[in-house]
Scaffold this active site. Sequence first.
Site, PDB file in Angstrom:
ATOM      1  N   PHE A  21      62.034 -35.612  32.696  1.00  9.38           N
ATOM      2  CA  PHE A  21      62.445 -34.757  33.809  1.00  9.38           C
ATOM      3  C   PHE A  21      63.623 -35.370  34.545  1.00  9.38           C
ATOM      4  O   PHE A  21      63.893 -36.571  34.459  1.00  9.38           O
ATOM      5  CB  PHE A  21      61.283 -34.489  34.772  1.00  9.38           C
ATOM      6  CG  PHE A  21      60.821 -35.688  35.548  1.00  9.38           C
ATOM      7  CD1 PHE A  21      61.327 -35.967  36.817  1.00  9.38           C
ATOM      8  CD2 PHE A  21      59.862 -36.548  35.023  1.00  9.38           C
ATOM      9  CE1 PHE A  21      60.897 -37.070  37.533  1.00  9.38           C
ATOM     10  CE2 PHE A  21      59.431 -37.657  35.739  1.00  9.38           C
ATOM     11  CZ  PHE A  21      59.950 -37.919  36.996  1.00  9.38           C
ATOM     12  N   CYS A  22      64.341 -34.506  35.267  1.00 14.13           N
ATOM     13  CA  CYS A  22      65.489 -34.917  36.085  1.00 14.13           C
ATOM     14  C   CYS A  22      65.649 -33.895  37.197  1.00 14.13           C
ATOM     15  O   CYS A  22      64.732 -33.105  37.454  1.00 14.13           O
ATOM     16  CB  CYS A  22      66.756 -35.031  35.225  1.00 14.13           C
ATOM     17  SG  CYS A  22      67.201 -33.482  34.403  1.00 14.13           S
ATOM     18  N   THR A  23      66.779 -33.865  37.856  1.00 11.84           N
ATOM     19  CA  THR A  23      66.958 -32.980  39.001  1.00 11.84           C
ATOM     20  C   THR A  23      66.954 -31.509  38.594  1.00 11.84           C
ATOM     21  O   THR A  23      66.193 -30.706  39.131  1.00 11.84           O
ATOM     22  CB  THR A  23      68.276 -33.300  39.734  1.00 11.84           C
ATOM     23  OG1 THR A  23      68.310 -34.684  40.043  1.00 11.84           O
ATOM     24  CG2 THR A  23      68.402 -32.485  41.008  1.00 11.84           C
TER      25      THR A  23
END
Length: 289
Positions: free
Chosen positions: A185-187
């Site tokens: 996951f990331c922004t």
Amino acid sequence: MSILNLSAYKFVTIEDGPAWRPLVTERCNALGLKGTILLAPEGINLFIAGPVAEVRAFIDYLRGDALFGGRFADLQFKESLSEKQPFRRMLVKLKREIITMKKPAIRPELGRAPSVDAPTLKVWLDRGHDDTGRPVVMLDTRNAFEVDVGTFEHALDYRITKFSEFPEVIEQNRADLEGKTVVSFCTGGIRCEKAAIHMKEVGIDHVYQLEGGILKYFEEVGGAHYTGECFVFDYRTALNPDLEPTATAQCFGCRAVVPAEAQKSPYYTPGKTCPACHPDAKTGNSQAA
């Protein structure tokens, strides 16, 4: 809340970036938008903001204008509202990659990594395993200073300082991922998509990307299993699970994140210094401005 903030990306082959750049810039300026759009042979990445009607007009332009040949017809946007324009100017840039990993062999438009949507992930995290009974591990692909603002509970964080370090740290820590379902996951989704594709290519099984990243997760299920805020790369600095700007700030002197409590320090001067960079901070001089 009169300003609509958009973020979006798509991995798709772009051969006409240099020709598109002035035309996209002209359309953004005509609509009074501000932010950054990156065009690269591997795709598009954008963060823009402006009045709601004008931003909606730009969405229609990207999805429908003949210039783009239908490449962005299915472009999905993450939205949030703010009282103020979070960007100072409008930039359309040509880049080698829309997110730098220094792995040019990765071509996401040839096939995406499997993804998991926010409601499904919440169910997995609620019960501690995926639909097959395999334990789920969350893998944060962001830089360390972003993670420090907030992340998923018990997420793996390898303290990277730039995304191009990701392949090496994964090779060093493969044992953490064996026998588990890995959700990167990331922004907003772009880094975790590239990360998931890389992990699949190097032989790590059961890898998913969080569809739309943290911001889409907040939008669809709120802050369940998440602690803190989400760092964003604009003048809002961080958003809470309701997608509202928080009191967290970023130092314009050293770019360090400054939580609300740290802003009470005598070493913090907005737009100048913070406890991380003020020359008197190490000596403990309480007379600092």
